[in-house]
Design an enzyme around this catalytic site. Sequence first.
Site, short mmCIF file in Angstrom:
data_model
loop_
_atom_site.label_atom_id
_atom_site.label_comp_id
_atom_site.label_asym_id
_atom_site.label_seq_id
_atom_site.Cartn_x
_atom_site.Cartn_y
_atom_site.Cartn_z
NE ARG A 1 -2.22 -2.23 3.18
CZ ARG A 1 -2.70 -2.65 4.36
NH1 ARG A 1 -3.83 -2.15 4.82
NH2 ARG A 1 -2.05 -3.55 5.07
N GLY B 1 -7.87 -5.20 12.66
CA GLY B 1 -8.57 -6.38 13.15
C GLY B 1 -9.45 -5.96 14.32
C1 UD1 Z 1 -2.30 -6.39 11.35
C2 UD1 Z 1 -3.20 -7.33 12.14
C3 UD1 Z 1 -4.46 -6.57 12.54
C4 UD1 Z 1 -4.08 -5.37 13.39
C5 UD1 Z 1 -3.07 -4.49 12.67
C6 UD1 Z 1 -2.48 -3.48 13.65
C7 UD1 Z 1 -2.81 -9.62 11.32
C8 UD1 Z 1 -3.36 -10.71 10.48
N1 UD1 Z 1 -3.53 -8.48 11.34
O1 UD1 Z 1 -2.96 -6.04 10.17
O2 UD1 Z 1 -5.32 -7.40 13.29
O3 UD1 Z 1 -5.22 -4.61 13.73
O4 UD1 Z 1 -1.97 -5.26 12.15
O5 UD1 Z 1 -1.63 -2.58 13.02
O6 UD1 Z 1 -1.81 -9.79 11.96
N2 UD1 Z 1 4.47 -9.14 8.06
C9 UD1 Z 1 5.46 -10.09 7.94
N3 UD1 Z 1 5.21 -11.20 7.19
C10 UD1 Z 1 4.03 -11.44 6.58
C11 UD1 Z 1 3.02 -10.46 6.70
C12 UD1 Z 1 3.26 -9.33 7.44
O7 UD1 Z 1 6.55 -9.93 8.50
O8 UD1 Z 1 3.90 -12.48 5.94
C13 UD1 Z 1 4.74 -7.93 8.86
C14 UD1 Z 1 4.64 -6.65 8.06
O9 UD1 Z 1 5.92 -6.28 7.54
C15 UD1 Z 1 4.14 -5.64 9.09
C16 UD1 Z 1 3.40 -6.48 10.11
O10 UD1 Z 1 3.78 -7.83 9.87
O11 UD1 Z 1 5.23 -4.99 9.75
C17 UD1 Z 1 1.88 -6.34 9.98
O12 UD1 Z 1 1.47 -6.69 8.67
P1 UD1 Z 1 0.38 -5.85 7.89
O13 UD1 Z 1 0.19 -6.46 6.56
O14 UD1 Z 1 0.70 -4.41 7.95
O15 UD1 Z 1 -0.91 -6.18 8.78
P2 UD1 Z 1 -2.23 -5.31 8.91
O16 UD1 Z 1 -3.09 -5.56 7.74
O17 UD1 Z 1 -1.90 -3.93 9.27
CA CA Z 2 -0.02 -2.76 9.33
#
Ligand code: UD1
Ligand code: CA
Length: 458
Positions: free
Chosen positions: A11, A142
Amino acid sequence: MIVLAAGEGTRMKSSLHKVLFPICGRPMVDYVLDAAGSLGPERIVVVVGHKGEEVKDTILRAWPGAQDTVRFAWQHQRLGTAHAVMSARESLPEGDPDVLIMYGDTPLVTGDLLLRFVQSHERSGAPISVMTATPQDPGPYGRIVRNDEGHVVRIVEARDLRPEERHLSEVNAGIYYCRASLLYSLLERVDNNNAKGEYYLTDIIRLASEAGLPVNGFYCDDFSLVQGINDRWELAAAESIKRESILRDLAISGVTVRDPESTYVDFGVKVGPGTVLEPNTYLRGETSIAEDCVIGPGTELFDTKVGRGSKVWMSVVENSDVGEEVQIGPFSHIRPNTTLEKNVLVGNFAEIKNSVIGSGTKVHHHSYLGDSDVGQGVNIGAGTVTVNYDGIRKFRTIIQDGAFIGCNANLIAPVTIGKGAYIAAGSTITDDVPERSLAIARERQVVKEGWVDRRKQN
Ligand code: UD1
Ligand code: CA
């Protein structure tokens, strides 16, 4: 302790990794590490994947303490936040009873908030805690589902919300604390049966609760501390919060910030008490300003040190050292590697680069000094130019103490102007000028009396 930073951050629509985007001049992830590090963990495992080498290099270079505390775990395929935590397993220190998990895109979190969270976890006796908050618009977060007794029982991702869950306003802040032995047994049971087809970390809350284990929901009453950054508009919002807090700290320490709306100070910039920051001022990088200065209006300083009592007005200074009681501006550009000693005056369209200007020297009006060593008490006349570049190489100009350079002089480097020497206005100086001499290097003036009338008669 685990910090997740492997995601692609689609995004942001950027080739720079999301967690490396600067906020007040500093990579986002460094603020998260500061907060985590303030709890004094033995180890922080940062999970990297997308652009992982870049993330790793930046943390190792920029975050103090990274060498001792941080380890990197690779998540080669981005299968979701639960999968990311799985990838950190091998890198966690053995024997750590509990694991704190947070996301690298939540940079406004503070050490104090984490401490209160950990204390609440310990007081609760629950094996797992999750931080919650209530934003104005729960949007992509979430949602927290509580049972009739008010206990957190699961988290529903925004995309998986059912109509009857749309009213839920409490959200998952993305900070968890869990007993290590429990964490991995829960993670093994997470599936990817959801809207995104990802392994969601959030599912461990439901799994714990279904197993009859109490979940401690810790409510953070200030949502701004836990807001995540997913796009550049959220980045702008976070930066403005961080910027305000930097300005507030400066103001409380005795710095006048005339117009917080138009003043930009990077993280880590130092400003002494009694200094006034006028509107439209930007202090960037490793800048430090002593007491009783006036900076601005309309000024930008990069990696620059400014001594006590100096004034920089409508000017740009890069990577330079400005002494005490110096005045710069309006409308001057001090380029890298310049030292201005005490009481120097620079102003009105002057440019100085890679030079040392001795104390009490005046450099006014449309002048250019490049690669120059200028002594004390020198006067640089209007329009003086050091001709430092022959198209291939650069040479130095030396102007010794007390010299007087007349207006519109070209000093063709390499050249030395001796102590107290005078250069006549309009001279192009190619040879060294000895101490206390006058050099004139220009055509003698010719006056043809009555020339105009004679011309008209013809
Ligand atoms: C996530 C939470 C959501 C919460 C929000 C708070 C999950 C499924 N959802 O959503 O409930 O309200 O954060 O900010 O956890 N990342 C990895 N590997 C992956 C996917 C993500 O390391 O395979 C890392 C990303 O780099 C990021 C963090 O995890 O730093 C969160 O991922 P992101 O995709 O931003 O989750 P949200 O949709 O914001
Ligand atoms: Ca996030």
